[in-house]
Scaffold this active site. Structure first.
Site, short mmCIF file in Angstrom:
data_model
loop_
_atom_site.label_atom_id
_atom_site.label_comp_id
_atom_site.label_asym_id
_atom_site.label_seq_id
_atom_site.Cartn_x
_atom_site.Cartn_y
_atom_site.Cartn_z
CB SER A 282 2.79 17.53 85.09
OG SER A 282 1.95 18.02 86.11
CG LEU B 151 -11.79 11.10 95.13
CD1 LEU B 151 -12.17 12.54 94.82
CD2 LEU B 151 -13.04 10.30 95.50
CG ASP C 177 -9.49 2.09 91.88
OD1 ASP C 177 -10.55 1.69 92.39
OD2 ASP C 177 -8.49 2.40 92.55
C1 GLA Z 1 -7.75 1.12 95.96
C2 GLA Z 1 -7.37 0.08 94.91
C3 GLA Z 1 -8.60 -0.71 94.46
C4 GLA Z 1 -9.38 -1.26 95.64
C5 GLA Z 1 -9.62 -0.18 96.68
C6 GLA Z 1 -10.23 -0.74 97.92
O1 GLA Z 1 -8.56 2.10 95.40
O2 GLA Z 1 -6.78 0.70 93.80
O3 GLA Z 1 -8.21 -1.74 93.58
O4 GLA Z 1 -8.72 -2.36 96.19
O5 GLA Z 1 -8.43 0.49 97.04
O6 GLA Z 1 -11.47 -1.29 97.65
#
Ligand code: GLA
Length: 379
Positions: free
Chosen positions: A64, A119, A166
């Site tokens: 890293s 993020l 995500d």
């Molecule tokens: C995090 C999780 C997602 C989602 C959001 C809330 O980012 O990784 O899967 O649940 O929180 O919407």
């Protein structure tokens, strides 16, 4: 980046390949992606970048640049120190569980996705690695498989019971588009939207909650227990999100917390529909109103905000900024703001000062563009 890879792992005779994965925002549909809900995320131009090359052994070596740390691993066992390595090991573990052979490789990574900012730096790492391994070892995974493998790595190896949002957007993101994703069926559609004289940007609260992952898992458990009770009376209901917006919460004997979680889920459905409609018809006041309502529902009902992000959103609302809300898992991280491009941004200085006075912390403001999902660099 090239230099540090070759400095760590030797000559460039066999070139390493480069891959990059973006961060994500979520416009609306928060804490519903593990309840079969609709979410509206987009990939943004912060990234995790890796270089990777098979090393003809059974050893995995990870470097890293951000942490200036080199780790060598032969067995896929969770580590306590350097927790970022668990996202990598989790991916290898999932691929091996799916009977793919993953011989040793050397990997260097760096990136500019702020950690703990909500993020999704962890999902970006899972997705970029799965995508890269699929390319270098010819695993022939499609972008939905890649998202599912990333999520399973996080659920099963790391232990955070996140939903699919995500990993999905990081895998399938498209420049200038958000995705409306049905997290029950994984059906999705792209929406190219034009904000005209408005813009989104982020305010980072610089709060990282140490209990974030355990609190996240607790919210999920509360939703699951509410669903189990509802199913005893309404056996056809598969997901909390399937309930009608006007479902009579008092018809089921739920705990106070279960009721509050359910109130958020039921109200988020309508806000999501209105936000999509508002983006399409360019009714930005409607979008902004939905963002504020979403924030306060997450704060009061789902209880995943914190005094710092509440303070930011409350201040923006008083300043008549179009809309704002916390995004992601919560307990700190970033606030997404919808504002006029040309608006008088004097409030930023005042907000920064009052925030520092109140919480003894600095704020950061991030501009971004909506970008593509994971990809190989240079081809
Ligand atoms: C995090 C999780 C997602 C989602 C959001 C809330 O980012 O990784 O899967 O649940 O929180 O919407």
């Amino acid at each position: 980046m090239d230099d540090s890879f070759y400095r760590q792992f030797g000559s460039p005779e066999k070139p390493a390949r480069k891959f990059s994965a973006p961060a994500r925002i979520n416009i609306i549909g928060e804490h519903v992606d593990y309840l079969g809900g609709i979410v509206l995320p987009a990939a943004i131009d912060f990234s995790i970048d890796i270089m990777i090359r098979p090393n003809s052994s059974n050893t995995y070596r990870f470097y890293s640049e951000n942490f200036n740390s080199l780790t060598q691993v032969n067995d896929i066992v969770k580590v306590e120190k350097h927790t970022w390595i668990n996202y990598i090991l989790g991916v290898i573990d999932q691929l091996q569980k799916r009977k793919f052979s993953i011989p040793g490789f050397d990997l260097s990574l760096n990136g500019n996705i702020p950690q703990g900012a909500g993020l999704s730096s962890s999902a970006a790492l899972e997705v970029v690695l799965t995508y890269a391994l699929s390319k270098i070892y010819k695993l022939d995974l499609n972008r939905t498989d890649i998202a599912l493998i990333g999520q399973a790595a996080e659920n099963e190896f790391v232990g955070t019971k996140c939903g699919i949002m995500d990993q999905f957007i990081i895998s399938r993101g498209k420049k200038n588009n958000c995705i409306s994703l049905n997290t029950d069926t994984l059906e999705y559609s792209y929406h190219e939207f034009d904000l005209e004289d408005k813009e989104f940007y982020l305010i980072q609260s610089n709060v990282k909650h140490s209990l974030k992952d355990s609190a996240y898992n607790t919210r999920r458990e509360e939703c699951e227990s509410a669903l189990a009770k509802i199913q005893k009376i309404y056996p056809k209901i598969q997901n909390l999100y399937d309930l009608a917006d006007d479902f009579d919460i008092s018809s089921v004997s739920l705990t106070l917390n279960e009721k509050k979680r359910l109130q958020h889920v039921l109200s988020e459905k309508l806000r999501t529909q209105n936000t999509i409609a508002g983006l399409i018809t360019k009714n930005f006041q409607l979008v902004g109103q939905c963002l504020y309502e979403c924030h306060w529902s997450l704060s009061k009902n789902f209880e995943v905000s914190c005094p710092e992000t509440d303070f930011i959103v409350e201040t923006l609302q008083k300043e008549s900024i179009i809309g704002a809300r916390m995004i992601g898992g919560g307990f700190g991280g970033c606030v997404l703001v919808l504002d006029n491009k040309e608006s008088n941004k004097n409030y930023k200085i005042e907000l920064t000062n009052s925030y520092r006075k109140m919480f003894n912390k600095d704020l950061s403001f991030y501009q971004f563009s909506i970008s593509n999902g994971v990809h190989e660099v240079g081809i």
